[in-house]
Write an enzyme that holds these catalytic residues in place. Structure first.
Site, PDB file in Angstrom:
ATOM      1  N   SER A 102       0.799  -1.226   0.000  1.00 48.64           N
ATOM      2  CA  SER A 102       0.000   0.000   0.000  1.00 48.64           C
ATOM      3  C   SER A 102       0.830   1.273   0.000  1.00 48.64           C
ATOM      4  O   SER A 102       0.299   2.352  -0.231  1.00 48.64           O
ATOM      5  CB  SER A 102      -0.936   0.020   1.218  1.00 48.64           C
ATOM      6  OG  SER A 102      -1.883  -1.009   1.137  1.00 48.64           O
ATOM      7  N   THR A 165      -1.388   4.804   3.086  1.00 45.25           N
ATOM      8  CA  THR A 165      -2.107   5.569   2.067  1.00 45.25           C
ATOM      9  C   THR A 165      -2.043   7.070   2.307  1.00 45.25           C
ATOM     10  O   THR A 165      -1.575   7.812   1.440  1.00 45.25           O
ATOM     11  CB  THR A 165      -3.571   5.093   1.972  1.00 45.25           C
ATOM     12  OG1 THR A 165      -3.582   3.742   1.518  1.00 45.25           O
ATOM     13  CG2 THR A 165      -4.370   5.958   1.008  1.00 45.25           C
ATOM     14  N   GLU A 323      -9.912   7.620   2.298  1.00 46.49           N
ATOM     15  CA  GLU A 323      -9.513   6.215   2.276  1.00 46.49           C
ATOM     16  C   GLU A 323     -10.451   5.350   3.099  1.00 46.49           C
ATOM     17  O   GLU A 323     -10.653   5.584   4.293  1.00 46.49           O
ATOM     18  CB  GLU A 323      -8.090   6.032   2.827  1.00 46.49           C
ATOM     19  CG  GLU A 323      -7.641   4.572   2.753  1.00 46.49           C
ATOM     20  CD  GLU A 323      -6.428   4.252   3.611  1.00 46.49           C
ATOM     21  OE1 GLU A 323      -5.799   3.201   3.356  1.00 46.49           O
ATOM     22  OE2 GLU A 323      -6.114   5.016   4.545  1.00 46.49           O
ATOM     23  N   ASP A 328      -8.962  -3.454   3.570  1.00 41.54           N
ATOM     24  CA  ASP A 328      -7.700  -4.188   3.529  1.00 41.54           C
ATOM     25  C   ASP A 328      -7.482  -5.004   4.802  1.00 41.54           C
ATOM     26  O   ASP A 328      -7.096  -6.183   4.742  1.00 41.54           O
ATOM     27  CB  ASP A 328      -6.571  -3.175   3.346  1.00 41.54           C
ATOM     28  CG  ASP A 328      -5.196  -3.810   3.325  1.00 41.54           C
ATOM     29  OD1 ASP A 328      -4.863  -4.470   2.334  1.00 41.54           O
ATOM     30  OD2 ASP A 328      -4.441  -3.623   4.314  1.00 41.54           O
TER      31      ASP A 328
END
Length: 515
Positions: A102, A165, A323, A328
């Site tokens: 990521s 992120t 996000e 995830d």
């Protein structure tokens, strides 16, 4: 919540009439023909929704779940992102990894350059964990390009605000795990490298909106957390003794700046009276949507609502990174139900953002950084619960299996030297770990392409199969920021809506004011 294919055999059903499908296709065709009139306005606002780990199988399964949550069979449901007129595929590999992480991917879709796995905001010349490869290899993000152009900018995440992120939006770090200086090796500190939490407040000190988790990385070591004072695992982690939150509050106290650490404090604010907002709602990541206390814990949709209402006050527009980060985490833990509910919540946030903005002056992009080894199959009948069993047992071990399975991960279980019989467990409970083919403590990412959904000005430029680093270049081009400005119709970067009728412009203005 269980669904049965017999639902489709009871009574007259429009789906059994060929005209039902033909009329549906004709409506879709007429809508497609309207896309020939391309939206080439300048994007006043740009929003990137990033579903961390939201591969195409996750999108499809989340669509079915969304429908089943409202009593439908699910397959025919539309996610909000499904309604976007343009779609492309993104190649997600890192410069040194076939299956990416990521951090390297975030550098690609935020900074516009591919990079090594585990690094954020630095080029591929930087080597993970080697501090001395940082200097000279820094790359800037579209968030900075937007800020330099006079736009307001924001970050909203369900993970830590210094997680992989969001950190690529502001940090230059050769190790994504350097959350605070307490996580860094002495050698790196002595060489002058900075932890990511510190960079959040120093690299771009005037980020207008920051919301997510990560409190513990902002406070001196052993400082009790405001929400969990008796739990030492949530204590501050900083070795340098700095209180980054306190420093931020001092800096913005005369600039309509506010700090919030809980839902009540945030929702009590009037966005019209807020210019800067720091919201840190957990010591680490925010709770899963399925575990969220709706009275005390914020949803992603609520955070997005507040963020846009603050940012849109700027006449030059805004850039917002959102996000859905715990999709995830759910997959890594083999907990498909957690992951899919996270994806559905992100879709709700996309819907809310659409109500607060206009396709005429706002480019909205929805994508993922990478996929997972998540799948669902087994010839399940129409309307089968997305978390349910396949209709037949294995013809090898004669045991049932769930439709959802993982290629690897913690769901690998053997009972008496054979595969666990899933009919003996509650496979629809929130934290059930779906069976996997290979035992691992944490399930891995997948390497296939992911989808890019887009709408608004210049959205048609996101087409075909593209390298992941192409995404921020399109967004910058649409907004007349960054390096591509020759095509811009105004010098200020404000949108040109010359071809829109006065009445339509008035309706858009009224919609904006009412939201």
């Amino acid at each position: 919540m269980k669904f049965n294919s017999l639902l489709f055999d009871l009574g007259p059903k429009p789906e059994k009439d060929p005209d039902f499908w033909k009329e549906w296709a004709q409506r879709t065709l007429k809508n497609a023909l309207t896309l020939q009139d391309l939206n080439k306005n300048v994007a006043k606002n740009i929003i990137l929704f990033l579903g961390d780990g939201m591969g195409v199988p996750t999108v499809t399964a989340a669509r079915i779940l969304k429908g089943q949550m409202s009593g439908q069979s699910g397959e025919e449901t539309q996610l909000e992102m499904d309604k976007f007129p343009y779609i492309a595929l993104s190649k997600t590999y890192n410069t040194n990894a076939q299956v990416p992480d990521s951090a390297g991917t975030a550098t690609a879709y935020l900074c516009g350059v591919k990079a090594n796995e585990g690094t954020v905001g630095v080029s591929a010349a930087a080597v993970r964990s080697q501090c001395n490869t940082t200097q000279g290899n820094e790359v800037t993000s579209i968030l900075k390009w937007a800020k330099d152009a006079g736009k307001s900018v924001g970050i909203v995440t369900t993970t830590r605000v210094n997680h992989a992120t969001p950190s690529a939006a502001y940090a230059h770090c050769v190790d994504r795990d350097w959350y605070s200086d307490g996580d860094m090796p002495t050698e790196a500190l002595q060489s002058g490298c900075k932890d990511i939490a510190r960079q959040l407040f120093e690299n771009i000190p005037d980020i207008d909106v920051i919301m997510g988790g990560g409190r513990r990385n902002m406070y001196p070591r052993n400082t009790p957390d405001v929400e969990y004072p008796g739990d030492k695992k949530h204590n501050g982690t900083r070795k340098d003794g700095r209180n980054l939150v306190g420093e931020w509050i001092d800096r913005v106290k005369d600039k309509k700046g506010y700090y919030a650490w809980n839902r009540k404090d945030l929702l009590s604010l009037n966005p019209n009276n807020v210019d800067y907002l720091l919201g840190l709602f957990e010591p680490a990541d925010l709770p899963y949507e399925l575990e969220r206390n709706k009275e005390t814990d914020l949803s992603l949709t609520e955070m997005v609502d507040v963020a846009i209402k603050i940012l849109r006050k700027n006449e030059r527009g805004f850039y917002l990174l959102v996000e859905g980060g715990r999709i995830d985490h759910g997959h890594h833990e083999g907990k498909a139900k957690q992951a899919l509910h996270e994806a559905v919540e992100m879709d709700r946030a996309i819907t809310r953002a659409g109500l607060l903005t206009s396709i005429y002056d706002t480019l909205t992009v929805v994508t993922a950084d990478h996929s997972h080894v998540f799948s669902f199959g087994g010839y399940t009948p129409r309307g089968n619960s997305i978390f349910g069993l396949a209709p037949t047992v294995s013809d090898i071990d004669q045991k049932p299996f769930t439709s959802i399975l993982y290629g690897n991960g913690p769901g690998f279980k053997m009972v008496n030297s054979t595969r666990e019989n899933v009919s003996t467990v509650d496979y629809e409970q929130n934290n059930y770990q779906a069976q996997s083919a290979v035992p691992l403590r944490m399930e891995t990412h997948g390497g296939e392409d992911v989808a890019i959904f887009s709408k608004g000005p210049m959205a048609h430029l996101l087409h075909g199969v593209q390298e992941q680093h192409y995404i921020p270049h399109v967004m910058a081009y649409a907004a007349c920021i960054g390096q591509n400005k020759d095509h811009c119709r105004t010098n200020s970067g404000s949108p040109s809506l010359s071809h829109i009728s006065p009445m339509l412009a008035l309706l858009l203005a009224v919609k904006w004011l009412l939201c």
